[in-house]
Design a protein around this motif. Structure first.
Motif, PDB file in Angstrom:
ATOM      1  N   TYR A 120      38.573  28.630  46.675  1.00 16.49           N
ATOM      2  CA  TYR A 120      37.284  29.003  46.106  1.00 16.49           C
ATOM      3  C   TYR A 120      36.383  29.657  47.148  1.00 16.49           C
ATOM      4  N   GLU A 121      36.535  29.242  48.391  1.00 17.47           N
ATOM      5  CA  GLU A 121      35.809  29.927  49.461  1.00 17.47           C
ATOM      6  C   GLU A 121      36.235  31.390  49.533  1.00 17.47           C
ATOM      7  N   SER A 122      37.538  31.632  49.363  1.00 23.71           N
ATOM      8  CA  SER A 122      38.047  33.001  49.373  1.00 23.71           C
ATOM      9  C   SER A 122      37.469  33.806  48.216  1.00 23.71           C
ATOM     10  N   THR A 123      37.381  33.198  47.037  1.00 26.23           N
ATOM     11  CA  THR A 123      36.826  33.893  45.875  1.00 26.23           C
ATOM     12  C   THR A 123      35.362  34.254  46.089  1.00 26.23           C
ATOM     13  N   VAL A 124      34.585  33.303  46.585  1.00 27.12           N
ATOM     14  CA  VAL A 124      33.171  33.575  46.868  1.00 27.12           C
ATOM     15  C   VAL A 124      33.051  34.679  47.916  1.00 27.12           C
ATOM     16  N   GLY A 125      33.927  34.640  48.932  1.00 21.16           N
ATOM     17  CA  GLY A 125      33.918  35.687  49.946  1.00 21.16           C
ATOM     18  C   GLY A 125      34.225  37.053  49.364  1.00 21.16           C
ATOM     19  N   LYS A 126      35.138  37.108  48.380  1.00 17.80           N
ATOM     20  CA  LYS A 126      35.456  38.380  47.728  1.00 17.80           C
ATOM     21  C   LYS A 126      34.251  38.928  46.979  1.00 17.80           C
ATOM     22  N   PHE A 127      33.499  38.043  46.347  1.00 20.70           N
ATOM     23  CA  PHE A 127      32.272  38.483  45.673  1.00 20.70           C
ATOM     24  C   PHE A 127      31.339  39.165  46.666  1.00 20.70           C
ATOM     25  N   ASP A 165      37.954  34.616  38.762  1.00 19.27           N
ATOM     26  CA  ASP A 165      38.802  35.403  39.655  1.00 19.27           C
ATOM     27  C   ASP A 165      39.584  36.454  38.863  1.00 19.27           C
ATOM     28  N   ALA A 166      40.057  36.081  37.673  1.00 21.32           N
ATOM     29  CA  ALA A 166      40.799  37.031  36.832  1.00 21.32           C
ATOM     30  C   ALA A 166      39.899  38.179  36.377  1.00 21.32           C
ATOM     31  N   GLN A 167      38.666  37.855  36.015  1.00 16.87           N
ATOM     32  CA  GLN A 167      37.720  38.898  35.614  1.00 16.87           C
ATOM     33  C   GLN A 167      37.435  39.857  36.765  1.00 16.87           C
ATOM     34  N   LEU A 168      37.282  39.305  37.956  1.00 13.31           N
ATOM     35  CA  LEU A 168      37.015  40.142  39.122  1.00 13.31           C
ATOM     36  C   LEU A 168      38.167  41.118  39.358  1.00 13.31           C
ATOM     37  N   LYS A 169      39.398  40.629  39.276  1.00 11.58           N
ATOM     38  CA  LYS A 169      40.567  41.486  39.481  1.00 11.58           C
ATOM     39  C   LYS A 169      40.637  42.575  38.406  1.00 11.58           C
ATOM     40  N   THR A 170      40.364  42.206  37.150  1.00 10.60           N
ATOM     41  CA  THR A 170      40.409  43.178  36.053  1.00 10.60           C
ATOM     42  C   THR A 170      39.369  44.271  36.241  1.00 10.60           C
ATOM     43  N   LYS A 171      38.155  43.874  36.585  1.00 11.05           N
ATOM     44  CA  LYS A 171      37.068  44.841  36.757  1.00 11.05           C
ATOM     45  C   LYS A 171      37.333  45.761  37.942  1.00 11.05           C
ATOM     46  N   MET A 172      37.874  45.221  39.035  1.00  4.72           N
ATOM     47  CA  MET A 172      38.148  46.052  40.194  1.00  4.72           C
ATOM     48  C   MET A 172      39.320  46.996  39.933  1.00  4.72           C
ATOM     49  N   GLU A 194      32.386  56.608  36.302  1.00  3.88           N
ATOM     50  CA  GLU A 194      32.386  55.901  37.591  1.00  3.88           C
ATOM     51  C   GLU A 194      31.037  55.245  37.845  1.00  3.88           C
ATOM     52  N   GLU A 195      29.966  55.969  37.556  1.00  6.69           N
ATOM     53  CA  GLU A 195      28.626  55.416  37.752  1.00  6.69           C
ATOM     54  C   GLU A 195      28.379  54.239  36.809  1.00  6.69           C
ATOM     55  N   GLU A 196      28.820  54.394  35.564  1.00  2.90           N
ATOM     56  CA  GLU A 196      28.617  53.339  34.568  1.00  2.90           C
ATOM     57  C   GLU A 196      29.407  52.084  34.929  1.00  2.90           C
ATOM     58  N   VAL A 197      30.678  52.261  35.295  1.00  3.84           N
ATOM     59  CA  VAL A 197      31.521  51.118  35.651  1.00  3.84           C
ATOM     60  C   VAL A 197      31.018  50.461  36.922  1.00  3.84           C
ATOM     61  N   LEU A 198      30.571  51.266  37.884  1.00  2.44           N
ATOM     62  CA  LEU A 198      30.030  50.716  39.129  1.00  2.44           C
ATOM     63  C   LEU A 198      28.812  49.850  38.859  1.00  2.44           C
ATOM     64  N   ASP A 199      27.897  50.352  38.034  1.00  2.00           N
ATOM     65  CA  ASP A 199      26.708  49.563  37.682  1.00  2.00           C
ATOM     66  C   ASP A 199      27.110  48.270  36.975  1.00  2.00           C
ATOM     67  N   ASN A 200      28.083  48.382  36.070  1.00  2.00           N
ATOM     68  CA  ASN A 200      28.535  47.207  35.325  1.00  2.00           C
ATOM     69  C   ASN A 200      29.125  46.152  36.248  1.00  2.00           C
ATOM     70  N   ILE A 201      29.968  46.578  37.181  1.00  2.00           N
ATOM     71  CA  ILE A 201      30.600  45.627  38.106  1.00  2.00           C
ATOM     72  C   ILE A 201      29.560  44.971  39.004  1.00  2.00           C
ATOM     73  N   CYS A 202      28.636  45.761  39.516  1.00  2.00           N
ATOM     74  CA  CYS A 202      27.617  45.200  40.417  1.00  2.00           C
ATOM     75  C   CYS A 202      26.766  44.171  39.689  1.00  2.00           C
ATOM     76  N   GLU A 203      26.383  44.470  38.449  1.00  2.00           N
ATOM     77  CA  GLU A 203      25.593  43.506  37.685  1.00  2.00           C
ATOM     78  C   GLU A 203      26.411  42.256  37.389  1.00  2.00           C
ATOM     79  N   TRP A 204      27.689  42.443  37.073  1.00  2.00           N
ATOM     80  CA  TRP A 204      28.548  41.280  36.806  1.00  2.00           C
ATOM     81  C   TRP A 204      28.723  40.436  38.064  1.00  2.00           C
TER      82      TRP A 204
END
Length: 302
Positions: free
Chosen positions: A61-68, A129-136, A268-278
């Protein structure tokens, strides 16, 4: 970044005395309450097993938080101060949340068995973690498409798009037998091109080569050849280190490419904004889960 230690000390019947004793021993360091609820202890064997399991969860979980944190820093190019302002938990800064930590009983009911609580936290972190991987993955796919488009727009004449460089007047009118071919020639080989292009095959229109454009690495030439020897001409040209470009002047295709490029930039701009907000919104959930695992480790190992 502030370093925190979670300390569990014997109360000897009076927690206030233990608290004052700790404060007197840590010097100038600040000491905060880390409030834990009354949790079910279970058997000694269960506690030993949970201790090993929690250590693994803690690291993961430390690794996941670090990835964020790393992902948000990379995507936003934010300074340390800007990043700290983005990363909040229940509208508190990370430091404020840790210093005022209290068990979230509404989310992780303390009257449940410890394995159930740990399993619940694990399911939550797995989903995050799965959501993060999907979005990236989604973002990187669009980013790669955009990079391909930009490379075509900014590379040298051997790779960049010829849209906007080649004009209709550079091409012969539609012909059943003839075709205009565009060739990128290295600057060091331009004389070789001029002296040899007519003899690459026996169906090249004499004196048909014309200079279209030039950059620091290549000069782009046009030449008219018979369609039936086009493949042979391309092979012979490649042997001479000339780059035959796969290009046919088509205004409709050019417009399609232009619109597609604009759409990918917008995506790209839309997805970037979406990921940053998420990332900013879900960071609190990830850190909360991690801190509750920390709390469980303190309890179990005590």
């Amino acid at each position: 970044m502030t370093l925190y230690w979670l300390l569990s000390v014997p109360a000897h019947g009076d927690g206030h005395v233990a608290w004052r004793d700790v404060k007197s021993r840590v010097g100038d360091s600040e000491v905060y309450d880390f409030m834990l609820p009354t949790l079910k202890i279970g058997t000694l064997d269960t506690l030993v097993q949970l201790s090993d399991e929690l250590a693994k969860h803690d690291t993961a979980y430390e690794s996941t938080v670090g990835k964020f944190i790393d992902t948000l820093r990379t995507l936003t190019q934010a300074s340390t101060n800007e990043l700290q302002s983005m990363l909040t938990v229940d509208e508190k800064s990370v430091d404020q949340y840790i210093r005022t930590f209290s068990w979230n009983n509404a989310k992780y009911r303390s009257d449940r068995a410890l394995p159930e609580i740990i399993s619940q936290i694990g399911e939550s972190m797995h989903a995050i973690d799965a959501q993060l991987k999907t979005k990236m993955t989604q973002y990187n796919a669009i980013k790669n498409s955009l990079a391909t488009i930009r490379r075509k727009q900014t590379g040298n004449l051997s790779v960049r798009s010829l849209n906007g460089i080649v004009k209709r007047s550079d091409c012969i009118p539609d012909s059943e037998f003839l075709q205009t071919v565009f060739v990128a020639v290295p600057q060091t080989l331009t004389r070789d091109w001029i002296n040899s292009y007519e003899r690459l095959t026996d169906k090249v229109v004499p004196r048909s080569s014309a200079k279209i454009a030039s950059d620091s690495e290549y000069t782009l030439y046009s030449v008219v050849v018979f369609k039936r020897v086009l493949d042979e001409f391309a092979n012979k040209a490649r042997d001479m280190r000339f780059v035959v470009r796969d290009f046919v002047y088509d205004e409709a295709a050019m417009e399609h490419d232009r619109v597609q490029a604009l759409e990918i930039v917008e995506q790209e701009e839309e997805v970037l904004d979406n990921i940053c907000e998420w990332l900013k919104g879900s960071f609190g959930d990830a850190l909360t889960a991690w801190m509750h695992v920390k709390a469980l480790r303190v309890f179990v190992e005590s």
